[in-house]
Design an enzyme around this catalytic site. Structure first.
Site, mmCIF file in Angstrom:
data_model
loop_
_atom_site.group_PDB
_atom_site.id
_atom_site.type_symbol
_atom_site.label_atom_id
_atom_site.label_comp_id
_atom_site.label_asym_id
_atom_site.label_seq_id
_atom_site.Cartn_x
_atom_site.Cartn_y
_atom_site.Cartn_z
ATOM 1 N N GLU A 37 0.880 -1.167 0.000
ATOM 2 C CA GLU A 37 0.000 0.000 0.000
ATOM 3 C C GLU A 37 0.920 1.221 0.000
ATOM 4 O O GLU A 37 1.784 1.332 0.869
ATOM 5 C CB GLU A 37 -0.857 -0.024 1.267
ATOM 6 C CG GLU A 37 -1.932 1.018 1.247
ATOM 7 C CD GLU A 37 -2.748 1.046 2.530
ATOM 8 O OE1 GLU A 37 -2.704 0.075 3.307
ATOM 9 O OE2 GLU A 37 -3.409 2.076 2.734
ATOM 10 N N ARG A 263 5.012 -12.750 10.029
ATOM 11 C CA ARG A 263 5.626 -11.430 9.800
ATOM 12 C C ARG A 263 7.032 -11.462 10.345
ATOM 13 O O ARG A 263 7.308 -12.194 11.295
ATOM 14 C CB ARG A 263 4.931 -10.354 10.644
ATOM 15 C CG ARG A 263 3.596 -9.928 10.254
ATOM 16 C CD ARG A 263 3.144 -8.865 11.241
ATOM 17 N NE ARG A 263 3.551 -7.545 10.807
ATOM 18 C CZ ARG A 263 2.947 -6.885 9.833
ATOM 19 N NH1 ARG A 263 1.926 -7.411 9.201
ATOM 20 N NH2 ARG A 263 3.368 -5.689 9.490
ATOM 21 N N LYS A 273 4.135 0.724 9.583
ATOM 22 C CA LYS A 273 4.196 2.006 8.868
ATOM 23 C C LYS A 273 3.548 3.121 9.672
ATOM 24 O O LYS A 273 3.965 4.263 9.573
ATOM 25 C CB LYS A 273 3.543 1.863 7.495
ATOM 26 C CG LYS A 273 4.525 1.292 6.479
ATOM 27 C CD LYS A 273 3.967 1.332 5.085
ATOM 28 C CE LYS A 273 3.005 0.200 4.884
ATOM 29 N NZ LYS A 273 2.593 0.020 3.476
HETATM 30 P P1 ATP Z 1 2.655 -2.270 8.112
HETATM 31 O O1 ATP Z 1 2.023 -3.165 9.119
HETATM 32 O O2 ATP Z 1 4.083 -1.997 8.334
HETATM 33 O O3 ATP Z 1 1.860 -1.035 7.844
HETATM 34 P P2 ATP Z 1 1.459 -3.499 5.869
HETATM 35 O O4 ATP Z 1 1.290 -4.964 5.924
HETATM 36 O O5 ATP Z 1 0.260 -2.668 6.090
HETATM 37 O O6 ATP Z 1 2.677 -3.117 6.787
HETATM 38 P P3 ATP Z 1 1.653 -3.337 3.062
HETATM 39 O O7 ATP Z 1 2.132 -2.231 2.225
HETATM 40 O O8 ATP Z 1 0.208 -3.679 3.022
HETATM 41 O O9 ATP Z 1 2.101 -3.027 4.532
HETATM 42 O O10 ATP Z 1 2.524 -4.637 2.831
HETATM 43 C C1 ATP Z 1 2.903 -5.141 1.588
HETATM 44 C C2 ATP Z 1 3.277 -6.576 1.739
HETATM 45 O O11 ATP Z 1 4.359 -6.706 2.661
HETATM 46 C C3 ATP Z 1 2.134 -7.389 2.301
HETATM 47 O O12 ATP Z 1 2.030 -8.582 1.548
HETATM 48 C C4 ATP Z 1 2.532 -7.657 3.714
HETATM 49 O O13 ATP Z 1 2.034 -8.895 4.135
HETATM 50 C C5 ATP Z 1 4.066 -7.664 3.647
HETATM 51 N N1 ATP Z 1 4.644 -7.275 4.925
HETATM 52 C C6 ATP Z 1 4.441 -6.124 5.600
HETATM 53 N N2 ATP Z 1 5.100 -6.125 6.769
HETATM 54 C C7 ATP Z 1 5.736 -7.312 6.848
HETATM 55 C C8 ATP Z 1 6.589 -7.933 7.816
HETATM 56 N N3 ATP Z 1 6.906 -7.317 8.952
HETATM 57 N N4 ATP Z 1 7.062 -9.159 7.544
HETATM 58 C C9 ATP Z 1 6.755 -9.790 6.399
HETATM 59 N N5 ATP Z 1 5.974 -9.260 5.449
HETATM 60 C C10 ATP Z 1 5.459 -8.049 5.657
HETATM 61 MG MG MG Z 2 -1.453 -3.383 4.682
#
Ligand code: ATP
Ligand code: MG
Length: 558
Positions: A37, A263, A273
C-alpha cells in the site's frame, strides 16, 4: 555474537506447496505478487515479502508482479509509489512489465459489486461506522442484522449508484456483503465492500467518490492478474474464508489461493508504517531515510548492502508461526558482507595529537597500506608519515590498568603500516586534560617490525596531522532502548543516545577525495559510508555498523 544457526536455507512450506502444485501439473507458471500500500516507505519486513515473492518467481517458472494496493487515497502519495519502486530495485528485484495498480481495476470491481447486489449478496447500509462496529458482535456473541439488510435489489442498486455519483457525504452509507452476522468468523459478518470517500486519488483523480475495502479489492486484483499463490502475513489467516467467498461468488478469470506466513519482527525495532510515519512526522528522526530507521531507504543511506539484506531474509526463512528475530542476526549479515567487500582505510574518531620528537622537522615519507587483507586485487595505497600525527584518544592512558597494552608513558606500540613508537611525555591543558603526546620512534622498525625481533602488544591506527582531513562522523545506535518497544507508546522507548556526532574526527585524504558511495572499513572502528549531508569543506560519514557486536552494551550504558 556467535554465528546464528541458519535454518535450512532455500526450502520452506510455501516453496514446498508450490513444488507440489507444479508436480501435480496444477500450473504451468507460478505467478506471485508483492502488493504494497503506497502509504509509507518500505521497511525490512517488506524485504522479507519481496525476497520471497520475487525469489519464488526466479526459482520456479513464473513471474512476480509489483502491485500497488492503492485503495485508500487519504493516506497514499506519489512519493511513496516512487520510493517503493526504487527500493524494490535496490534490493535487486525487477517486475519487468508487470507493474499494476489496484486502481486499474476500480471499474471492474464496481461492476462486480453491482453483480453481488443483483445476486442478493450485497446491500447498502445507512448505519454509521460506530453502529456497524457495535452490531458486529464479539468472538463469543453473534452480531445483529442491520435494519437495512433486507432492502430490495432495486433500492440497493439505486443507492449504490448514487453513492458512486457522489450524492452523499463521507460516511453516510456503505456497501456490505450479505453473508452471515452470526458466523464464528467475524470477517464474514457482512464485511464492508465500499465506503464513501470524497478524496483525490493519485491515479484516478476525482473520478471516484467510493473506494473498495482491502478485503474486497485484494483477492479480486489477484484473480484479475492470474496470481496463483497470494502470500500474505498471518493476520490475514482469518480473512481467507472471505477471500475465497468473493472468488466463489464472482465471475473472476482465475482462482488464486491465499497462503499466510509469519511477519518479520525484530528486537529493538518497530516495523509498522503507522509508527514509522509518526517517527518522521513528530521529528524523532530526520526523515524516512534517517539511517536509524528500519526502512530500506534508511538502510541504504546507512550503507547496508542489499546483499546483506537478501542473506538475512534467507537465513530467517519463512515460517508459519510468528517470532521475534534478534537484530544481532541482521547485524551479523551486514558485518559478514562488508567484511568481504569493504576496502580498509584509517580514520581517527576522537583525535589526540602526537609529536614524534626524533623525527626530523619538515620531513615526510610515503608508506604503503593494504586496501583489503583478504583480497590482494584490491591493491594498496600510500599514507604520509611525518612528525605530527593523530591517534585515538581512547588508545592512550596516562595511568593504565594492568591489561591496557596500548599507548601509555614508557610503553611501546606499533603504528599500523609505520613504526614502533614509545610515549616519552604528556602535555596537559589548564584543566589537567591530556592534549598532546610526545613520542619517539624507532627508524629500524619501518613497516611495523623490529629487526631485533622484539614484540609490541598493540597495533594502533593513526593519521598524519598535516594531510588528514577533518570530518564529521555519525555513530548510530539502536533507535529504541527497549528490546521489545511498545508500538502503542513508542516514544517512551526511544533510545536518547541513538545518534552520537563526532564533529572533530579526521579521515585519510584518499577517503575525503573519493566520492565512493560504498561503505569502507575504518580500521578498528567499523564500517562507514559517506553521507549525503557532506559538503565540499566537511565530509560526513555514517557508521553502518561496528566491528563487533557491541550495541547491547552501548544501550545498557545509555
Ligand atoms: P505495516 O504493518 O508496516 O503497515 P502493511 O502490511 O500494512 O505493513 P503493506 O504495504 O500492506 O504493509 O505490505 C505489503 C506486503 O508486505 C504485504 O504482503 C505484507 O504482508 C508484507 N509485509 C508487511 N510487513 C511485513 C513484515 N513485517 N514481515 C513480512 N511481510 C510483511
Ligand atoms: Mg497493509
Amino acid at each position: 555474537m556467535t554465528e546464528p544457526v541458519a535454518p535450512e536455507v532455500g526450502r520452506d512450506f510455501i516453496r514446498d506447496i508450490i513444488q507440489a502444485d507444479l508436480d501435480q501439473g496444477k500450473y504451468k507458471e507460478i505467478v506471485t505478487r508483492f502488493p504494497p500500500e503506497p502509504n509509507g516507505y518500505l521497511h525490512i519486513g517488506h524485504a522479507k515479502s519481496i525476497a520471497l515473492n520475487f525469489g519464488i518467481a526466479q526459482e520456479f517458472p513464473g513471474r512476480c508482479h509489483l502491485r500497488f494496493d492503492d485503495t485508500n487515497p487519504v493516506k497514499e502519495e506519489q512519493e511513496y509509489i516512487d520510493s517503493i519502486q526504487a527500493d524494490v530495485h535496490w534490493l535487486g528485484y525487477d517486475w519487468g512489465k508487470n507493474l499494476f495498480y489496484a486502481s486499474d481495476y476500480f471499474d471492474r470491481l464496481y461492476e462486480w459489486a453491482e453483480k453481488l447486489i443483483r445476486d442478493g449478496l450485497a446491500y447498502v447500509d445507512d448505519q454509521s461506522q460506530e453502529e456497524i462496529r457495535l452490531s458486529r458482535g464479539t468472538l463469543t456473541e453473534p452480531g445483529k442484522n442491520s435494519p437495512f439488510r433486507d432492502r430490495s435489489v432495486d433500492e440497493n442498486l439505486d443507492l449504490f449508484r448514487r453513492m458512486k455519483a457522489g450524492e452523499f457525504p463521507n460516511g453516510a452509507r456503505v456497501l456490505r456483503a450479505k453473508i452471515d452476522m452470526s458466523s464464528g468468523n467475524i470477517n464474514l459478518r457482512d464485511p464492508v465492500l465500499y465506503r464513501i470517500l470524497h478524496a483525490h486519488h493519485p491515479r484516478t483523480g476525482t473520478k471516484w467518490s467510493i473506494y473498495p475495502s482491502y478485503d474486497y479489492a485484494h483477492g479480486q486484483s489477484d484473480a484479475i492478474e492470474g496470481i496463483t499463490h497470494s502470500i500474505c502475513t498471518l493476520e490475514f489467516e482469518d480473512h481467507r474464508p472471505l477471500y475465497d467467498w468473493f472468488i466463489e461468488k464472482l465471475p473472476v478469470p482465475s482462482r488464486p489461493h491465499q497462503y499466510e506466513m509469519a511477519r518479520l519482527n525484530l528486537t529493538y525495532t518497530l516495523l509498522s508504517k503507522r509508527v514509522l510515519t509518526q517517527l518522521v512526522r513528530d521529528g524523532h528522526v530526520a526523515g524516512w531515510d534517517d539511517p536509524r530507521m528500519p526502512t530500506m531507504a534508511g538502510m541504504r543511506r546507512r550503507g547496508v548492502p542489499p546483499a546483506a539484506l537478501r542473506e538475512f531474509v534467507k537465513r530467517i526463512g519463512v515460517a508459519k508461526a510468528n517470532s521475534v528475530v534478534d537484530v544481532g542476526m541482521l547485524e551479523f549479515c551486514i558485518r559478514e558482507e562488508l567484511n568481504r567487500t569493504a576496502q580498509r582505510r584509517m580514520a581517527v574518531l576522537k583525535p589526540l595529537k602526537v609529536v614524534i620528537e626524533n623525527y626530523p622537522e619538515g620531513q615526510t615519507e610515503e608508506l604503503e597500506a593494504i586496501n583489503h587483507p583478504d583480497d590482494p586485487t584490491a591493491g594498496t595505497r600510500k599514507i604520509t608519515f611525518g612528525r605530527e600525527l593523530y591517534i585515538e584518544q581512547d588508545d592512550f592512558m596516562e595511568n593504565p590498568p594492568k591489561k591496557f597494552f596500548r599507548l601509555s608513558p614508557g610503553n611501546e606500540v606499533r603504528l599500523r603500516y609505520a613504526y614502533f613508537v614509545k610515549c616519552t611525555g604528556v602535555i596537559k591543558n589548564d584543566k589537567g586534560e591530556v592534549v598532546e603526546l610526545r613520542c619517539s620512534y624507532d627508524p629500524a622498525t619501518k613497516g611495523g617490525n623490529a629487526p631485533d625481533g622484539r614484540k609490541v602488544k598493540a597495533t594502533m591506527h593513526w593519521l598524519p596531522a598535516a594531510t588528514s582531513v577533518p570530518a564529521e562522523i555519525r555513530i548510530y545506535n539502536q533507535l529504541f532502548a527497549n528490546p521489545s518497544p511498545d508500538a502503542a507508546k513508542f516514544a517512551a522507548d526511544l533510545n536518547p543516545n541513538s545518534l552520537e556526532i563526532l564533529s572533530d574526527a579526521r579521515i585519510e585524504a584518499s577517503v575525503a577525495e573519493s566520492n565512493a558511495t560504498e561503505p569502507m572499513q575504518f580500521e578498528r572502528q567499523g564500517y562507514f559510508v559517506r553521507d549525503k549531508d557532506s559538503t565540499p569543506g566537511k565530509p560526513v560519514f555514517s557508521r553502518t555498523i561496528g566491528l563487533r557486536d557491541t550495541f547491547a552494551k552501548e544501550v545498557a550504558k545509555g
